[in-house]
Write an enzyme that holds these catalytic residues in place. Sequence first.
Site, PDB file in Angstrom:
ATOM      1  N   GLY A 178      36.390 -15.711  49.493  1.00  0.00           N
ATOM      2  CA  GLY A 178      35.211 -14.855  49.556  1.00  0.00           C
ATOM      3  C   GLY A 178      34.042 -15.387  48.743  1.00  0.00           C
ATOM      4  CB  ILE A 225      44.208 -12.183  54.261  1.00  0.00           C
ATOM      5  CG1 ILE A 225      45.158 -11.652  55.312  1.00  0.00           C
ATOM      6  CG2 ILE A 225      42.762 -11.962  54.663  1.00  0.00           C
ATOM      7  CD1 ILE A 225      45.110 -10.138  55.463  1.00  0.00           C
ATOM      8  NE  ARG A 226      37.693 -14.678  54.408  1.00  0.00           N
ATOM      9  CZ  ARG A 226      36.404 -14.909  54.318  1.00  0.00           C
ATOM     10  NH1 ARG A 226      35.768 -15.507  55.298  1.00  0.00           N
ATOM     11  NH2 ARG A 226      35.718 -14.538  53.250  1.00  0.00           N
ATOM     12  CE1 TYR A 241      33.517  -2.525  47.145  1.00  0.00           C
ATOM     13  CE2 TYR A 241      31.383  -1.758  46.362  1.00  0.00           C
ATOM     14  CZ  TYR A 241      32.394  -2.702  46.368  1.00  0.00           C
ATOM     15  OH  TYR A 241      32.262  -3.832  45.592  1.00  0.00           O
TER      16      TYR A 241
HETATM   17  P1  NAD Z   1      34.303 -11.059  49.895  1.00  0.00           P
HETATM   18  O1  NAD Z   1      34.436 -10.057  50.978  1.00  0.00           O
HETATM   19  O2  NAD Z   1      33.323 -12.146  50.024  1.00  0.00           O
HETATM   20  O3  NAD Z   1      35.717 -11.706  49.600  1.00  0.00           O
HETATM   21  C1  NAD Z   1      36.901 -10.959  49.577  1.00  0.00           C
HETATM   22  C2  NAD Z   1      38.030 -11.862  50.028  1.00  0.00           C
HETATM   23  O4  NAD Z   1      39.220 -11.079  50.059  1.00  0.00           O
HETATM   24  C3  NAD Z   1      37.825 -12.425  51.429  1.00  0.00           C
HETATM   25  O5  NAD Z   1      37.949 -13.824  51.424  1.00  0.00           O
HETATM   26  C4  NAD Z   1      38.930 -11.768  52.257  1.00  0.00           C
HETATM   27  O6  NAD Z   1      39.490 -12.626  53.246  1.00  0.00           O
HETATM   28  C5  NAD Z   1      39.962 -11.473  51.180  1.00  0.00           C
HETATM   29  N1  NAD Z   1      40.866 -10.391  51.582  1.00  0.00           N
HETATM   30  C6  NAD Z   1      40.549  -9.245  52.242  1.00  0.00           C
HETATM   31  N2  NAD Z   1      41.667  -8.535  52.473  1.00  0.00           N
HETATM   32  C7  NAD Z   1      42.692  -9.241  51.944  1.00  0.00           C
HETATM   33  C8  NAD Z   1      44.084  -9.032  51.869  1.00  0.00           C
HETATM   34  N3  NAD Z   1      44.659  -7.944  52.399  1.00  0.00           N
HETATM   35  N4  NAD Z   1      44.857  -9.956  51.245  1.00  0.00           N
HETATM   36  C9  NAD Z   1      44.282 -11.052  50.703  1.00  0.00           C
HETATM   37  N5  NAD Z   1      42.979 -11.319  50.753  1.00  0.00           N
HETATM   38  C10 NAD Z   1      42.190 -10.413  51.382  1.00  0.00           C
HETATM   39  O7  NAD Z   1      34.057 -10.244  48.541  1.00  0.00           O
HETATM   40  P2  NAD Z   1      33.394 -10.781  47.196  1.00  0.00           P
HETATM   41  O8  NAD Z   1      31.940 -10.548  47.297  1.00  0.00           O
HETATM   42  O9  NAD Z   1      33.904 -12.112  46.862  1.00  0.00           O
HETATM   43  O10 NAD Z   1      33.953  -9.687  46.187  1.00  0.00           O
HETATM   44  C11 NAD Z   1      35.115  -9.887  45.428  1.00  0.00           C
HETATM   45  C12 NAD Z   1      35.349  -8.655  44.575  1.00  0.00           C
HETATM   46  O11 NAD Z   1      34.206  -8.394  43.768  1.00  0.00           O
HETATM   47  C13 NAD Z   1      35.585  -7.362  45.360  1.00  0.00           C
HETATM   48  O12 NAD Z   1      36.499  -6.544  44.668  1.00  0.00           O
HETATM   49  C14 NAD Z   1      34.241  -6.703  45.374  1.00  0.00           C
HETATM   50  O13 NAD Z   1      34.339  -5.317  45.518  1.00  0.00           O
HETATM   51  C15 NAD Z   1      33.725  -7.081  43.994  1.00  0.00           C
HETATM   52  N6  NAD Z   1      32.274  -7.018  43.924  1.00  0.00           N
HETATM   53  C16 NAD Z   1      31.510  -7.904  44.616  1.00  0.00           C
HETATM   54  C17 NAD Z   1      30.117  -7.829  44.526  1.00  0.00           C
HETATM   55  C18 NAD Z   1      29.229  -8.768  45.278  1.00  0.00           C
HETATM   56  O14 NAD Z   1      27.996  -8.591  45.280  1.00  0.00           O
HETATM   57  N7  NAD Z   1      29.748  -9.806  45.911  1.00  0.00           N
HETATM   58  C19 NAD Z   1      29.532  -6.833  43.740  1.00  0.00           C
HETATM   59  C20 NAD Z   1      30.349  -5.915  43.078  1.00  0.00           C
HETATM   60  C21 NAD Z   1      31.727  -6.038  43.156  1.00  0.00           C
HETATM   61  N1  SER Z   2      27.461  -6.125  46.417  1.00  0.00           N
HETATM   62  C1  SER Z   2      28.370  -5.041  46.534  1.00  0.00           C
HETATM   63  C2  SER Z   2      28.107  -4.262  47.766  1.00  0.00           C
HETATM   64  O1  SER Z   2      26.966  -4.190  48.154  1.00  0.00           O
HETATM   65  C3  SER Z   2      28.257  -4.137  45.322  1.00  0.00           C
HETATM   66  O2  SER Z   2      29.533  -3.829  44.925  1.00  0.00           O
HETATM   67  O3  SER Z   2      29.005  -3.724  48.309  1.00  0.00           O
END
Ligand code: NAD
Ligand code: SER
Length: 316
Positions: free
Chosen positions: A12, A36-37, A143
């Site tokens: 991700g 998962i991917r 969420y």
């Molecule tokens: P993303 O969606 O880019 O990546 C998440 C990854 O998890 C993906 O690669 C997906 O394939 C994998 N995934 C989904 N379901 C799965 C499963 N069942 N088993 C294994 N892998 C699985 O998300 P991100 O932006 O990298 O966020 C990561 C974490 O940070 C999350 O908990 C998200 O809520 C948190 N977060 C992100 C942001 C942001 O702006 N990116 C902000 C606040 C919080």
């Molecule tokens: N960047 C995230 C979202 O928009 C914040 O957790 O979902």
Amino acid sequence: MMEKILVIGCSGQIGSELTLELRKIYGNNNVIATDIRPASAEITGAGPFEILDVLDASKLQLILEHEKITQIYHLAAILSGNAEKRPLASWDINMRSLMNVLESARELKLKKVFWPSSIAVFGPTTPRFDTPQKTVMEPNTVYGISKLAGERWIEYYFNKYGVETRSVRYPGLISYKTEAGGGTTDYAVEIFYEAIKHKKYECFLGPDSALPMMFMPDAIKATIDVMEAGSSKLSLHSSYNIAGISFTPKELADEIKKHIPDFEITYKPDFRQAIADSWPARINDEVAKKDWGLNYKYDLAKMTEVMLREVRKKFA
Ligand code: NAD
Ligand code: SER
């Protein structure tokens, strides 16, 4: 004892960069990347990678035992925008994955677990400006509800079972390596690609929607810093506010125009506007600064400059 790290969700937006940074610290073979991917060639080429659905508790446990894992970074989740399209499935993934991780950490007595929360834990009744660490929290997105419940659970596992849980409430993260994963703050990533490709962008939020944001290098540093902080320094084991930089779509567009003068932004708010409206505009992170020395390198101008340069390289 040598640390052995498991990253869940390595493909991700965050995992694709955090995994590489962790490998620099702990060594390529000591950071097992899972998702998962499939993962990028950068990740699979340099160290171990396995396909793992974190909802499969027995496979998770098998990997943890076989690889003698000491710490988990659990990043798999369904983000705000996508979660509103599939509320029950997203609740199931976000909560069951966390419970699988916490239960395994408890049973196997792992040293530490990182699980990120979000500014989505706040809601429309939370003070929008200078949002305190402890305040009214009534999130109205699936969420946000899952993140608030997750915060309560990680604190519970720390207090009841001594699982050393660490967490930050990430703001919207901006990066150029991997596309954003279906959140409300994704406009602040997409805008750079469209500015370079077409010199125009139709924004799904209105011009004045101020939200907390952060450039990925600062977020990665904060993540590793909170994980490495001595236990006695932490005054809480739920999740720390981290503020980053706050701006509106119009302010970001104006910053981009300094580099691309004929860039044009138009606004067509969709369902994500209501989500953005329920979140704070700027949060207060003095507790993280005091407890474990949170700091940042990037402001809006510096982040915009690097994003434009790096996205341009991708299209060159
Ligand atoms: P993303 O969606 O880019 O990546 C998440 C990854 O998890 C993906 O690669 C997906 O394939 C994998 N995934 C989904 N379901 C799965 C499963 N069942 N088993 C294994 N892998 C699985 O998300 P991100 O932006 O990298 O966020 C990561 C974490 O940070 C999350 O908990 C998200 O809520 C948190 N977060 C992100 C942001 C942001 O702006 N990116 C902000 C606040 C919080
Ligand atoms: N960047 C995230 C979202 O928009 C914040 O957790 O979902």
